[in-house]
Design a protein around this motif. Structure first.
Motif, mmCIF file in Angstrom:
data_model
loop_
_atom_site.group_PDB
_atom_site.id
_atom_site.type_symbol
_atom_site.label_atom_id
_atom_site.label_comp_id
_atom_site.label_asym_id
_atom_site.label_seq_id
_atom_site.Cartn_x
_atom_site.Cartn_y
_atom_site.Cartn_z
ATOM 1 N N LYS A 298 0.823 -1.203 0.000
ATOM 2 C CA LYS A 298 0.000 0.000 0.000
ATOM 3 C C LYS A 298 0.859 1.256 0.000
ATOM 4 O O LYS A 298 0.567 2.228 -0.706
ATOM 5 C CB LYS A 298 -0.931 -0.007 1.209
ATOM 6 N N LEU A 302 1.116 4.272 -2.776
ATOM 7 C CA LEU A 302 0.892 5.685 -2.432
ATOM 8 C C LEU A 302 2.050 6.566 -2.892
ATOM 9 O O LEU A 302 1.842 7.676 -3.390
ATOM 10 C CB LEU A 302 0.685 5.824 -0.926
ATOM 11 N N LYS A 305 1.812 7.059 -6.542
ATOM 12 C CA LYS A 305 0.741 8.016 -6.822
ATOM 13 C C LYS A 305 1.201 9.439 -6.545
ATOM 14 O O LYS A 305 0.896 10.371 -7.302
ATOM 15 C CB LYS A 305 -0.474 7.670 -5.962
ATOM 16 N N LYS A 321 -3.705 15.201 0.341
ATOM 17 C CA LYS A 321 -4.462 13.999 0.689
ATOM 18 C C LYS A 321 -3.573 12.755 0.608
ATOM 19 O O LYS A 321 -3.613 11.887 1.496
ATOM 20 C CB LYS A 321 -5.654 13.857 -0.260
ATOM 21 N N ILE A 322 -2.741 12.678 -0.436
ATOM 22 C CA ILE A 322 -1.858 11.514 -0.591
ATOM 23 C C ILE A 322 -0.824 11.476 0.536
ATOM 24 O O ILE A 322 -0.547 10.417 1.112
ATOM 25 C CB ILE A 322 -1.153 11.543 -1.962
ATOM 26 N N SER A 324 -1.167 12.697 3.473
ATOM 27 C CA SER A 324 -1.909 12.305 4.673
ATOM 28 C C SER A 324 -2.068 10.790 4.741
ATOM 29 O O SER A 324 -1.894 10.181 5.805
ATOM 30 C CB SER A 324 -3.287 12.975 4.676
ATOM 31 N N LEU A 325 -2.374 10.164 3.620
ATOM 32 C CA LEU A 325 -2.550 8.704 3.576
ATOM 33 C C LEU A 325 -1.231 7.980 3.818
ATOM 34 O O LEU A 325 -1.200 6.937 4.468
ATOM 35 C CB LEU A 325 -3.143 8.297 2.223
ATOM 36 N N ILE A 326 -0.121 8.532 3.291
ATOM 37 C CA ILE A 326 1.198 7.943 3.518
ATOM 38 C C ILE A 326 1.535 7.967 5.007
ATOM 39 O O ILE A 326 2.008 6.979 5.576
ATOM 40 C CB ILE A 326 2.281 8.704 2.716
ATOM 41 N N LYS A 328 -0.597 8.187 7.565
ATOM 42 C CA LYS A 328 -1.495 7.291 8.298
ATOM 43 C C LYS A 328 -1.089 5.832 8.132
ATOM 44 O O LYS A 328 -1.084 5.058 9.099
ATOM 45 C CB LYS A 328 -2.936 7.493 7.830
ATOM 46 N N GLU A 329 -0.749 5.431 6.905
ATOM 47 C CA GLU A 329 -0.367 4.045 6.647
ATOM 48 C C GLU A 329 0.953 3.706 7.354
ATOM 49 O O GLU A 329 1.093 2.632 7.945
ATOM 50 C CB GLU A 329 -0.224 3.802 5.142
ATOM 51 N N TYR A 382 2.905 19.929 4.193
ATOM 52 C CA TYR A 382 1.774 19.326 4.893
ATOM 53 C C TYR A 382 1.832 19.636 6.376
ATOM 54 O O TYR A 382 0.819 20.023 6.990
ATOM 55 C CB TYR A 382 1.788 17.812 4.666
#
Length: 385
Positions: A298, A302, A305, A321-322, A324-326, A328-329, A382
């Motif tokens: 995952k 990311l 992306k 947003k990307i 943020s996902l990195i 969180k993961e 960020y």
């Protein structure tokens, strides 16, 4: 009994901060009046004093709460430890003040002895003495462990800077390293992957080793052929059936990483080619990687992306947003694997993408020229916003 205002006046801790300590369960008032006002007794003030000692030593509020709320918390012993650590901190700060004064007076000599890492080395050596078998298991030998320490000493200035930037202090870094060694599931899982590798090379799992021999029997075969892929399927199925590490929560990710090792790990490549034949490791990689299809972790997905279009605005909602996902993961995985990366990890890693030449070269090679700058700036923006 004292009101929250009186406690604030005595201690210098703001009323707002005392309210926050109450809210997070760090320092509860002894009782509440009928009107809802907080009241504190002498024991509360003793607890507050402990909190302030820990804060002075750069502990986070969560860490302090975990320490002082344990049933076996010993105030006297804690005070003795505070004295030792604050004395060390005082001596280090005095050394830094002296260094600043000398620099202001025009001294040309550069000194870094004030950045003391003796406690870190002492902690590692104590760990080695008390956990000899574990050290040999993780590092291969006591000599390898000593070489690791000597390597750190040879780059001490850079290492100290990294530890402080990422963890806040060398003491916190030391605690984190020892915790990761003792408790991290990542290390335990790495041991399980190593066991799998040993079984392949040493023939502890004869059926699996024979599958690998069959796979590499003719290196002129196309890795994508039905014949080769049928064997690759057998290897994957047997590996997942007999080795729990490839079936767990991150099982597919560990299998993906193992497949990449057949191309990326020089030491592993050398061992595989020695046991089977020259070129075997690259062939195994191609066959198993083709068998993976489009699978990737995952996090890898990311990052791809994030760097797909390096002309995008790092301030854009999509990029934020990307990122943020990195984050969180990454934090989800580390939490599940019980890994501590330090309170300033993201600030540190963002800077590394911008300034570490070795990392920049690898990232740009993987994702395209300018990718490392893009990732670093995206992370920094960020957190700044």
């Amino acid at each position: 009994m004292r009101t929250v205002k009186q406690v604030s006046d005595i201690t210098g801790v703001s009323v707002r901060m005392l309210h926050h300590y109450d809210k997070i369960g760090l320092l509860k008032p002894k009782e509440l009046t009928n009107a809802g006002y907080r009241l504190y007794d002498d024991e509360s003030l003793e607890t507050l004093q402990q909190i302030l000692f820990f804060k002075e030593l750069d502990f986070s509020l969560n860490e302090i709460k975990e320490i002082i709320t344990t049933p076996n918390f010993d105030k006297t012993r804690a005070l003795e430890n505070h004295k030792k650590l604050i004395t060390l901190k005082r001596d280090r700060l005095n050394g830094l003040l002296k260094l600043i004064d000398e620099s202001l007076e025009g001294a040309k000599n550069m000194s870094f002895k004030e950045f003391d890492m003796s406690e870190y080395y002492e902690a590692l050596n104590n760990f080695k003495r008390e956990n000899t078998e574990k050290v040999i298991k993780l590092w291969g030998s006591l000599e390898n462990f000593d070489n690791m320490i000597n390597n750190i000493k040879s780059k001490e200035e850079d290492f100290y800077k990294m530890a402080v930037e990422q963890y806040g202090s060398i003491n916190k870094y030391t605690d984190s390293v020892l915790k990761n060694i003792n408790e991290s599931l990542a290390i335990k899982n790495a041991e399980k992957v190593d066991k799998y590798k040993e079984d392949i090379l040493n023939g502890n799992n004869k059926i699996l080793q024979n599958f690998y021999k069959e796979l590499t029997k003719n290196l002129k075969e196309m890795p994508s052929s039905d014949k080769v892929q049928a064997i690759a399927n057998k290897i994957k199925e047997l590996s997942k059936e007999e080795y729990e590490i490839f079936r767990g929560e991150f099982g597919d990710d560990y299998w993906y990483s193992l497949v990449q090792a057949f191309r990326a790990s020089n030491e592993w490549i050398k061992e595989v080619n020695y046991i089977f034949k020259s070129g075997a490791s690259e062939f195994i990689f191609k066959a198993l990687n083709y068998n993976l299809g489009n699978y990737e972790t995952k996090l890898e997905s990311l990052y791809k992306k994030l760097t797909f279009d390096l002309n995008k605005d790092i301030k854009s909602k999509e990029i934020r947003k990307i990122v943020s996902l990195i984050i969180k993961e990454t934090e989800f995985r580390n939490k599940r694997l019980n890994i501590s990366l330090g309170e300033n990890y993201w600030s540190y890693i963002g800077n590394q993408y911008l300034s570490n030449s070795i990392l920049r070269e690898g990232i740009d090679k993987k994702y395209g020229k300018g990718a490392s700058d893009f990732i670093g700036k995206a992370i920094e923006f960020y957190f700044e916003n």
